[in-house]
Structures are given as C-alpha cells and as structure tokens.
Design a protein around this motif. Structure first.
Motif, mmCIF file in Angstrom:
data_model
loop_
_atom_site.group_PDB
_atom_site.id
_atom_site.type_symbol
_atom_site.label_atom_id
_atom_site.label_comp_id
_atom_site.label_asym_id
_atom_site.label_seq_id
_atom_site.Cartn_x
_atom_site.Cartn_y
_atom_site.Cartn_z
ATOM 1 N N ARG A 209 -36.342 8.822 -14.851
ATOM 2 C CA ARG A 209 -34.929 8.860 -14.435
ATOM 3 C C ARG A 209 -34.883 8.780 -12.921
ATOM 4 O O ARG A 209 -35.440 9.629 -12.238
ATOM 5 C CB ARG A 209 -34.201 10.109 -14.912
ATOM 6 C CG ARG A 209 -32.697 9.981 -14.565
ATOM 7 C CD ARG A 209 -31.789 11.016 -15.169
ATOM 8 N NE ARG A 209 -32.016 12.306 -14.613
ATOM 9 C CZ ARG A 209 -32.043 13.419 -15.316
ATOM 10 N NH1 ARG A 209 -31.863 13.378 -16.616
ATOM 11 N NH2 ARG A 209 -32.251 14.563 -14.730
ATOM 12 N N ASN A 211 -32.650 9.132 -9.848
ATOM 13 C CA ASN A 211 -31.387 9.779 -9.508
ATOM 14 C C ASN A 211 -30.880 9.255 -8.173
ATOM 15 O O ASN A 211 -31.656 9.123 -7.222
ATOM 16 C CB ASN A 211 -31.600 11.293 -9.362
ATOM 17 C CG ASN A 211 -32.078 11.941 -10.648
ATOM 18 O OD1 ASN A 211 -31.385 11.923 -11.664
ATOM 19 N ND2 ASN A 211 -33.290 12.493 -10.633
ATOM 20 N N TYR A 213 -27.988 10.289 -5.434
ATOM 21 C CA TYR A 213 -26.985 11.286 -5.038
ATOM 22 C C TYR A 213 -26.234 10.735 -3.823
ATOM 23 O O TYR A 213 -26.755 10.785 -2.698
ATOM 24 C CB TYR A 213 -27.669 12.602 -4.662
ATOM 25 C CG TYR A 213 -28.546 13.171 -5.775
ATOM 26 C CD1 TYR A 213 -27.979 13.903 -6.821
ATOM 27 C CD2 TYR A 213 -29.928 12.967 -5.790
ATOM 28 C CE1 TYR A 213 -28.780 14.420 -7.845
ATOM 29 C CE2 TYR A 213 -30.732 13.480 -6.803
ATOM 30 C CZ TYR A 213 -30.144 14.203 -7.824
ATOM 31 O OH TYR A 213 -30.929 14.708 -8.826
ATOM 32 N N LEU A 225 -26.742 17.802 -9.240
ATOM 33 C CA LEU A 225 -27.221 18.001 -10.614
ATOM 34 C C LEU A 225 -27.130 19.502 -10.876
ATOM 35 O O LEU A 225 -27.691 20.293 -10.116
ATOM 36 C CB LEU A 225 -28.659 17.475 -10.723
ATOM 37 C CG LEU A 225 -29.350 17.452 -12.084
ATOM 38 C CD1 LEU A 225 -28.513 16.748 -13.146
ATOM 39 C CD2 LEU A 225 -30.705 16.727 -11.981
ATOM 40 N N HIS A 228 -30.428 23.445 -14.537
ATOM 41 C CA HIS A 228 -30.990 23.116 -15.861
ATOM 42 C C HIS A 228 -32.486 23.394 -15.814
ATOM 43 O O HIS A 228 -33.072 23.531 -14.739
ATOM 44 C CB HIS A 228 -30.764 21.628 -16.187
ATOM 45 C CG HIS A 228 -31.500 20.701 -15.267
ATOM 46 N ND1 HIS A 228 -31.086 20.447 -13.967
ATOM 47 C CD2 HIS A 228 -32.643 19.990 -15.417
ATOM 48 C CE1 HIS A 228 -31.935 19.638 -13.383
ATOM 49 N NE2 HIS A 228 -32.901 19.341 -14.239
ATOM 50 N N ASP A 230 -35.974 21.415 -17.401
ATOM 51 C CA ASP A 230 -36.241 20.101 -17.982
ATOM 52 C C ASP A 230 -36.701 20.279 -19.429
ATOM 53 O O ASP A 230 -37.602 21.079 -19.706
ATOM 54 C CB ASP A 230 -37.294 19.356 -17.150
ATOM 55 C CG ASP A 230 -36.756 18.962 -15.772
ATOM 56 O OD1 ASP A 230 -35.526 18.992 -15.576
ATOM 57 O OD2 ASP A 230 -37.564 18.616 -14.891
ATOM 58 N N LEU A 237 -41.974 14.620 -9.978
ATOM 59 C CA LEU A 237 -40.819 14.171 -9.189
ATOM 60 C C LEU A 237 -41.255 13.596 -7.853
ATOM 61 O O LEU A 237 -41.983 14.244 -7.096
ATOM 62 C CB LEU A 237 -39.874 15.360 -8.941
ATOM 63 C CG LEU A 237 -38.590 15.000 -8.191
ATOM 64 C CD1 LEU A 237 -37.540 14.438 -9.144
ATOM 65 C CD2 LEU A 237 -38.019 16.205 -7.454
ATOM 66 N N LEU A 246 -33.323 19.517 -3.648
ATOM 67 C CA LEU A 246 -33.731 20.261 -4.842
ATOM 68 C C LEU A 246 -33.817 21.757 -4.529
ATOM 69 O O LEU A 246 -34.406 22.156 -3.526
ATOM 70 C CB LEU A 246 -35.099 19.744 -5.295
ATOM 71 C CG LEU A 246 -35.755 20.496 -6.461
ATOM 72 C CD1 LEU A 246 -34.930 20.374 -7.741
ATOM 73 C CD2 LEU A 246 -37.171 19.970 -6.699
ATOM 74 N N VAL A 287 -29.570 20.478 -7.886
ATOM 75 C CA VAL A 287 -29.619 19.647 -6.687
ATOM 76 C C VAL A 287 -28.316 19.800 -5.914
ATOM 77 O O VAL A 287 -27.229 19.732 -6.511
ATOM 78 C CB VAL A 287 -29.854 18.159 -7.065
ATOM 79 C CG1 VAL A 287 -29.809 17.267 -5.831
ATOM 80 C CG2 VAL A 287 -31.202 17.989 -7.787
ATOM 81 N N ARG A 295 -29.252 10.359 -1.255
ATOM 82 C CA ARG A 295 -30.615 10.786 -1.581
ATOM 83 C C ARG A 295 -31.049 10.100 -2.872
ATOM 84 O O ARG A 295 -30.254 9.992 -3.816
ATOM 85 C CB ARG A 295 -30.610 12.309 -1.749
ATOM 86 C CG ARG A 295 -31.944 12.932 -2.156
ATOM 87 C CD ARG A 295 -31.859 14.459 -2.100
ATOM 88 N NE ARG A 295 -33.114 15.058 -2.528
ATOM 89 C CZ ARG A 295 -33.401 15.376 -3.788
ATOM 90 N NH1 ARG A 295 -32.530 15.155 -4.762
ATOM 91 N NH2 ARG A 295 -34.569 15.915 -4.077
ATOM 92 N N SER A 297 -34.198 10.102 -5.840
ATOM 93 C CA SER A 297 -35.410 10.749 -6.344
ATOM 94 C C SER A 297 -35.799 10.100 -7.667
ATOM 95 O O SER A 297 -34.945 9.578 -8.383
ATOM 96 C CB SER A 297 -35.184 12.255 -6.554
ATOM 97 O OG SER A 297 -34.329 12.457 -7.656
ATOM 98 N N ALA A 299 -37.646 10.964 -11.195
ATOM 99 C CA ALA A 299 -38.220 11.999 -12.058
ATOM 100 C C ALA A 299 -38.917 11.306 -13.225
ATOM 101 O O ALA A 299 -38.273 10.603 -14.018
ATOM 102 C CB ALA A 299 -37.130 12.926 -12.568
HETATM 103 C C1 OGA Z 1 -34.194 15.959 -12.825
HETATM 104 C C2 OGA Z 1 -34.217 16.754 -11.584
HETATM 105 C C3 OGA Z 1 -34.335 16.809 -9.184
HETATM 106 C C4 OGA Z 1 -34.088 15.948 -7.986
HETATM 107 O O1 OGA Z 1 -34.023 14.720 -12.715
HETATM 108 O O2 OGA Z 1 -34.349 16.562 -13.915
HETATM 109 O O3 OGA Z 1 -34.257 17.951 -11.669
HETATM 110 O O4 OGA Z 1 -34.468 16.373 -6.906
HETATM 111 N N1 OGA Z 1 -34.183 16.103 -10.403
HETATM 112 O O5 OGA Z 1 -33.501 14.888 -8.128
#
Ligand code: OGA
Ligand code: NI
Length: 360
Positions: A209, A211, A213, A225, A228, A230, A237, A246, A287, A295, A297, A299
């Motif tokens: 995934r 991400n 932001y 985010l 949660h 995982d 990551l 994070l 996050v 940003r 990232s 994962a």
């Molecule tokens: C995730 C997560 C953290 C980040 O994708 O499950 O926790 O820093 N990402 O993007």
C-alpha cells in the motif's frame, strides 16, 4: 459486500490542491482523536537496529543484537532497521516513481479507482461505514504475492518503469521479510522456519500500500491515517525520509518516529501477535499530517496465506500461558478493517475476549 463505496469518492489530493482553508466536516476527528500537536511531546524514538550485526562473526555482537530485536518486538512492536540488504538506490527510485504517480493528473489515476471488495487500485478510504469520519490520505493498494493474485495489469502503467520497479522492490522486501521471520522464530524459541511455515512457507502473501498524505490546511483537526494495528503478519514500511508523520503508541503516549536515513520501519502485525500468543505486540499507530509538506510512504504487508488457520503456536501454549486467541484464517480476519476501517486494536482485542469467554 457491495462492490461500490457507500458515498461518492473524493480524492483528498484534489481537496488539498483546491486551496481550501477549512477541511470538510467529514475529515474532522472528535477532540479525543485529534493529534493535539503540543502536549505529549515525548523525547524518545523506536529502537534502531543494524541487521548486519544479527549475522556478525562475533557471537557477543550477534546475541546482543538478537536481544535488542527481541525486546523491540515485545516492548514496542516497532523498530527501524539499517544494513537490511535492500539496495538504497532501489528504495529511492521506488519512492520517487510513486511520487510521480500521485503527481499525475486526476484523470490518469481514476482509471485505477478501487472498490471495497478487492481494494486493489487507487483508493481514498478504508472501510465502508456510511457517514464515517475519513482520513486525510489517498493510497494505491496492490497484491504482490501469492503469484495467482498478482496482476501487473492493474498496477500503474505510468510512470513507465513503475511496474518493473514494483516487481523488483517486492522481491527485495520479501527477502528481508523472510530473514526477519527467521529471527523472530528463533527469538521466540520456535524452529527457525516456524513462523514462515505457519504463514504457508513459500506461499505467504505480500501486498503493497502506497500512502499519499497531501498537505492539510488544518492538521490539528484530522489524521492522515487513524489509529490502527496492522491486521497482517509484519509490515515493512519505507517512510518519507524528509517528513515525519508516523506515531507509535507507547505507554499511553504517541511517539513520533524520526526516520533514520535509508532505514525501513518494521512493525509486528496482528497475525504474529496471535501466533506468538501475545509475546510479540502488534502496536497501535497512526499518521499525522502537516500544512507544509505532503508525504509518501510504502507499506509492504508480509502476510500469511489467506486460507490457513492462524492461532497461537503450540510451543507457546502452556498451562500457565493458555491460548489467548482462537484460530482464524487471514482472509476472514482482514474483512474487519475492510468493513469498519481503522479502529485501534479493537479487532485483535475482540477475538481475545471471545476466546476467553468461550472457555468459561
Ligand atoms: C499503514 C501505515 C504508516 C505510514 O499503511 O498501515 O501504518 O507512515 N502507514 O504511512
Ligand atoms: Ni499501519
């Protein structure tokens, strides 16, 4: 499950780029969930581990590194790893290529729009609860393993090298995941291949995934985010080197991770918490966003094969340490977050209490 989202999908990046000064109500978190930027400023960082030292010729260095890895998995559920064996240039390139993907015009990304059943593709929410508060992020989700779920045709065709790089990157981080699985197994007192075998051996799962932001005009009201844990096995990551975001839960506080150059951030997921009978912790994280910088990232979720029953390893169940969880397949388990969205540790806690009450 219905295969369309309960509400029209809004791309957070488009909202951000529209120049709004106030975020829509849908993204405003209740006060107890807001980042509260000034208090809880904990001066601390998750452990940083040099993985080469776990393979040192010097037995003392090796055992000290294994000890630090073990306490990171028990006390933090998180650590950063350097000298991990993945080519640093590949890490830089893959982050850059995904940045370019998110920089494409909206129309070019919409052809990859995802749905709540497969999740694969370009998405802007987790969970299908109508009226839920949403997070300030977009993402791209894809299956890397098992091979039968891998469909590069669904991966971005532009930028041009994206598909090849994802293939190469997936291979390298899977190798790193395999090494960590052996270390975790040994540290837990299992056979070296214990955890990997429980994951289905070579048929383990892997998803990526990415991400994104976007900049946020009111970062103190929302989250990129929500909190949660995982759901999968472990997460590898690749954070944005230049922008922190994070936060990891530690003793009731939120610790902001300061990314170490060229490091990966590793965290234990719910499936390893279950297999280790809660010796290892899948820890809540979230996050935060900011108004100055976006940003990116990546994962990579290292998961068990979806159709295997995962429960506490029998070696870790003893009269004074009864099994804390019932067995369940990961396919079944992952439906929770896909339905309800990120909810702290609600899921792993809920299966725990049901297994305990069923014994009484
Ligand atoms: C995730 C997560 C953290 C980040 O994708 O499950 O926790 O820093 N990402 O993007
Ligand atoms: Ni996560």
């Amino acid at each position: 499950m219905n295969c369309i989202w309960p509400e029209p999908v809004v791309r957070v990046q488009s909202l951000s780029e529209s120049g709004i000064r106030k975020i829509p109500d849908r993204y405003v978190k209740p006060p107890s969930h807001r980042p509260s930027l000034n208090h809880n400023a904990v001066v601390s960082n998750i452990p940083v581990i040099d993985l080469a030292e776990a393979f040192s010729h010097d037995a003392a260095v090796r055992s000290e590194t294994m000890r630090r890895l073990s306490s990171a998995c028990k006390d933090w559920g998180f650590f950063q790893v350097v000298n991990h064996g993945v080519d640093v240039e590949l890490m830089r390139n893959i982050r850059e290529i995904w940045r370019e993907f998110f920089d494409l015009p909206l129309d070019s990304k919409q052809q990859y729009a995802n749905d709540p059943v497969s999740y694969e593709g370009y998405g802007s929410r987790l969970g299908v609860e109508k009226g839920a508060t949403l997070d300030w992020s977009d993402y791209f989700f894809l299956h890397y393993l098992p091979a039968k779920l891998r469909n590069p045709g669904k991966w971005p065709q532009f930028p041009e090298t994206c598909r090849d790089l994802v293939g190469e990157y997936g291979k390298e981080v899977s190798k790193l995941g395999g090494k960590l699985m052996k270390i975790f197994s040994s540290n837990l007192g299992l056979q070296e291949d214990g955890l990997q075998d429980a994951f289905g051996g070579e048929e383990f799962g892997g998803c990526l995934r990415v991400n994104f932001y976007p900049k946020c005009p009111q970062p103190d009201l929302t989250l990129g985010l929500s909190s949660h844990s995982d759901p999968g096995g472990m997460t590898i990551l690749l954070p944005d080197e230049n922008v922190a975001g994070l936060q990891v839960r530690k003793a009731g506080n939120w610790v902001t991770v300061k990314p170490v150059p060229s490091a990966f951030i590793i965290n234990i997921g719910d499936q390893i918490q279950v297999l280790s009978n809660a010796i290892y912790k899948s820890v809540e994280h979230r996050v935060i966003v900011n108004s100055a910088k976006d940003r990116v990232s990546l994962a990579f979720f290292y998961n068990p094969r979806g159709d295997l029953l995962i429960g506490p390893s029998k070696e870790l169940v003893k009269p004074d340490q009864p099994a804390l969880y019932p067995s369940m397949t990961f396919n079944e388990y992952r439906l929770f977050i896909r339905t309800k969205g990120p909810c702290g540790k609600a899921q792993v806690e809920s299966i725990k209490s049901s297994s305990i009450s069923s014994r009484n």
